[in-house]
Motif scaffolding. Sequence first.
Motif, PDB file in Angstrom:
ATOM      1  N   LEU A 213       0.836  -1.205   0.000  1.00  0.00           N
ATOM      2  CA  LEU A 213       0.000   0.000   0.000  1.00  0.00           C
ATOM      3  C   LEU A 213       0.867   1.249   0.000  1.00  0.00           C
ATOM      4  O   LEU A 213       0.620   2.200  -0.760  1.00  0.00           O
ATOM      5  CB  LEU A 213      -0.922  -0.015   1.227  1.00  0.00           C
ATOM      6  N   THR A 214       1.904   1.257   0.837  1.00  0.00           N
ATOM      7  CA  THR A 214       2.789   2.423   0.891  1.00  0.00           C
ATOM      8  C   THR A 214       3.502   2.634  -0.444  1.00  0.00           C
ATOM      9  O   THR A 214       3.578   3.757  -0.959  1.00  0.00           O
ATOM     10  CB  THR A 214       3.823   2.237   2.013  1.00  0.00           C
ATOM     11  N   GLY A 215       4.040   1.556  -0.997  1.00  0.00           N
ATOM     12  CA  GLY A 215       4.750   1.674  -2.264  1.00  0.00           C
ATOM     13  C   GLY A 215       3.860   2.146  -3.397  1.00  0.00           C
ATOM     14  O   GLY A 215       4.230   3.030  -4.180  1.00  0.00           O
ATOM     15  N   LEU A 216       2.650   1.560  -3.498  1.00  0.00           N
ATOM     16  CA  LEU A 216       1.729   1.970  -4.564  1.00  0.00           C
ATOM     17  C   LEU A 216       1.303   3.426  -4.393  1.00  0.00           C
ATOM     18  O   LEU A 216       1.208   4.177  -5.380  1.00  0.00           O
ATOM     19  CB  LEU A 216       0.504   1.059  -4.582  1.00  0.00           C
ATOM     20  N   SER A 217       1.027   3.835  -3.147  1.00  0.00           N
ATOM     21  CA  SER A 217       0.606   5.219  -2.908  1.00  0.00           C
ATOM     22  C   SER A 217       1.712   6.195  -3.265  1.00  0.00           C
ATOM     23  O   SER A 217       1.486   7.197  -3.966  1.00  0.00           O
ATOM     24  CB  SER A 217       0.196   5.405  -1.440  1.00  0.00           C
ATOM     25  N   LEU A 218       2.935   5.895  -2.774  1.00  0.00           N
ATOM     26  CA  LEU A 218       4.054   6.787  -3.074  1.00  0.00           C
ATOM     27  C   LEU A 218       4.377   6.777  -4.568  1.00  0.00           C
ATOM     28  O   LEU A 218       4.639   7.826  -5.173  1.00  0.00           O
ATOM     29  CB  LEU A 218       5.269   6.362  -2.259  1.00  0.00           C
ATOM     30  N   GLY A 219       4.354   5.600  -5.178  1.00  0.00           N
ATOM     31  CA  GLY A 219       4.608   5.526  -6.617  1.00  0.00           C
ATOM     32  C   GLY A 219       3.570   6.288  -7.422  1.00  0.00           C
ATOM     33  O   GLY A 219       3.890   6.935  -8.423  1.00  0.00           O
ATOM     34  N   THR A 220       2.308   6.223  -6.967  1.00  0.00           N
ATOM     35  CA  THR A 220       1.256   6.963  -7.659  1.00  0.00           C
ATOM     36  C   THR A 220       1.478   8.467  -7.543  1.00  0.00           C
ATOM     37  O   THR A 220       1.311   9.210  -8.522  1.00  0.00           O
ATOM     38  CB  THR A 220      -0.119   6.597  -7.068  1.00  0.00           C
TER      39      THR A 220
END
Length: 685
Positions: free
Chosen positions: A283-290
């Motif tokens: 979740l953190t990676g996808l949010s930051l990547g987004t």
Amino acid sequence: MLFLFLNLALDRMTVAFEMGNGIISAWYPPAGLQIALLMSLGLSYFPVVFFANLISSQLIYHQSPFLFGTWVQELAITGGYSAAAMVLRRILPKDAPFRTVGDVFRYLSVAITASIGVASLGALALTWEDPKLVAEYPTMVMNWAVGDSVGMVSVTPFVLVHVMPWFVRRANRNGLGAGTQSPAEAQYTARPLKRLSAVESVAQIASVVFAMWIVFGSKFGESYDLFYLFFLPIMWIAVRQGIPGVSTGILCLNLGSMVMLRIYPEDIHHLAMLQFLMLIVALTGLSLGTLISERQLSEDGLRASEERLRAIVSAIDEVIFEFDNNGIFRNIWMTDTSVLNLPKESLLGHSIAKLLGEKHSATFRAVFGRVATSGRGESIEYSVGYPGGKRYFSGHVSPIYSPDGQCRTVCMTSRDVSVRKQGEDDLRAAKESAEAASEAKSEFLANVSHEFRTPMNGILGMTDLVLDTEVTAEQREYLEMVKTSADSLLGLLNDILDFSKMDAGKMELSPSEFPFAAGLGEILKVMQFRGRQKNLEISWQLDSHIPEILVGDLLRLRQIIINLLGNAIKFTETGHVHLSVSIAEETANEIRLQFAVQDTGIGIPEGKQAVIFEAFTQADNSATRNYGGTGLGLAIASRLVTLMGGKIWVESKLGEGSTFHFTAMFGLAHPESALAARQLKSTQS
């Protein structure tokens, strides 16, 4: 076939990584693969997914296809994933499933909800077949749901961003009709946001491997729960590569964790912690990547907009300024730096007074304020001093609205109009020179015509005196020829004098009361004499309702009528000339009369009817040779008609004669004058 093979391989890998006596799996990647397929290609692939799950249940889990629970379990799994995919297709953008952080949270919410639903129904089907598992139902649901969730947040983003766009392009290229385009294909591509160096790429891969070794393989990791170290490489990859990179990083981290767990087994407690941590890391990676991808796309959009703006500025060859409401330069776009008398860098952040001076800048600030308040653009012209002299510019100021609807800055497009300005000045000077020359010409003609007319009157007078004496027949013939020629020359001089006065704007009417019918009768008697010389019938008809006394310039009216009747007689060889006068309009103080002079002469071509009222113009150049004249008569008549508040026009057909119409406005006489005129007329009768 490719999907069936991948689904079977991933399901087999899940079994290989099972722990806790084969009842717990840290993740379930087939769930992520199936969600990605259904989201990308649509619910029409429901039978394919169901068939793949049915094959896996038999080959991997050795479930009998003849058991009712097997069918219920596979229908529950496929139906749950299909429902989740249908919801995600509706709530996520079609061109990019992870465009914003909100999209990530919506995806995660639907994925976890679907995994819980599928786990509840699937575990229920297992307990239906084996009642001994009822006591373990909550644990089964929890492990199943978490494993599916981890698979969905690690496999699905990778497949949507990297695999499905390639698959759709390849299928369309081969004419297989793969269906609609992948949602990720239009917005996200399988490449990082920026080109990384080989050293940084290797370092990112090494950081993932190193973090997994510390957590699972080192003695230090055995003493402490260091799962949080997984955040560091994922955040690094997300910041540097956005969604394309972080989706790959999350998948590699999960796959590597499963391999490490196989090598370094963990107890059930640590396994549960790892499952939840993987969800949070994903979740953190996808949010930051987004966020990074969104920012990069915004920057790309801004750069593209700026490039388009530069292209537009280059195409229109104008300077574009951005000012705030106080007249401070905020930005300047231009292609030719020579249009500024100061460097661009020295103007930005400073007042417009630095460019134009305090005197002219006040005008601009007032314009900026009005545009910002009213929202309507304004045009303005200004000049700027250069070492080589002044240059003139034409600007148009328009409001620029911020997202909150307020106008805090304005845009001014400016074009160099120095050449046009110089042309206007030259044209104005030429116009003034031409007007002065025309006025001088008119005054000269008026003076010369006057000087010619004085001796010409003397010639006519002395000729009349000589004709009154005893002369021979031959002498009388010669003298009459002299008088006729002098009369013609005097008429020509009078026309030139009148036209010169009109051209100089000095012709004025002298209105007075006059008997209309009587004055017109005197004119017509003279014209009858001319008509009899050519055997033409001259007739006229007056409206009986025309007042006896009118107010106007009888001399100028006589000049118009004589001119029109004279032309009609001159250009008519046989037939008649007829004058009619009628009332066109009447008010309490004024009356408009319409005159019509009709002849049966040579007529006027339609193409020449508009130009005969211009000076020095006749319908046919041969008319000058055949009939004489200078072409001033109708021009003078037209201008006199205009002075009288009327208009003149012609109706004619070549060879069938012409009818000249004109209107004129006259005043109505006082009742006492009209009564006196009627009494005088009755006395004379």
